[in-house]
Design a protein around this motif. Sequence first.
Motif, short mmCIF file in Angstrom:
data_model
loop_
_atom_site.label_atom_id
_atom_site.label_comp_id
_atom_site.label_asym_id
_atom_site.label_seq_id
_atom_site.Cartn_x
_atom_site.Cartn_y
_atom_site.Cartn_z
N UNK A 64 -9.34 -12.58 30.99
CA UNK A 64 -10.15 -13.72 30.55
C UNK A 64 -9.67 -14.27 29.22
N UNK A 65 -9.21 -13.39 28.33
CA UNK A 65 -8.69 -13.86 27.05
C UNK A 65 -7.41 -14.68 27.26
N UNK A 66 -6.55 -14.21 28.15
CA UNK A 66 -5.31 -14.94 28.41
C UNK A 66 -5.58 -16.28 29.08
N UNK A 67 -6.37 -16.27 30.14
CA UNK A 67 -6.66 -17.50 30.87
C UNK A 67 -7.46 -18.46 30.00
N UNK A 68 -8.46 -17.94 29.30
CA UNK A 68 -9.28 -18.80 28.44
C UNK A 68 -8.46 -19.45 27.34
N UNK A 69 -7.60 -18.67 26.72
CA UNK A 69 -6.78 -19.21 25.64
C UNK A 69 -5.77 -20.21 26.17
N UNK A 70 -5.07 -19.86 27.22
CA UNK A 70 -4.05 -20.77 27.73
C UNK A 70 -4.66 -22.04 28.31
N UNK A 71 -5.73 -21.90 29.07
CA UNK A 71 -6.39 -23.08 29.63
C UNK A 71 -7.04 -23.92 28.53
N UNK B 192 -4.72 -29.65 23.82
CA UNK B 192 -3.51 -30.41 23.54
C UNK B 192 -3.45 -31.70 24.37
N UNK B 193 -3.89 -31.63 25.62
CA UNK B 193 -3.91 -32.84 26.46
C UNK B 193 -4.89 -33.86 25.90
#
Length: 80
Positions: free
Chosen positions: A12-19, A25-26
């Motif tokens: 969840x930390x990885x997905x949450x941060x990357x998403x 940024x978008x």
Amino acid sequence: VQFGTVGLAVLSAFVGTSLGMSCLMAALRTGNVGIISTLSSMTPVIILPMVWLRSGQRPTAAAWAGALLAIVGTALISVR
């Protein structure tokens, strides 16, 4: 701590941060920087009720007071 719990936390930390960063940024590419920054700072306030639902432990009054203060501050910034 079970491995499943740790794995879920890492995922969840990885997905949450990357998403989250990808969406931020978008949005910054085409939107108003002030509004986007203000709304992205509201993430901890939005997470507060989810933590309560997931853990079953009600956050302290100070946590709710801080969340309310953040919402009022964001509203005041947005109204101009």
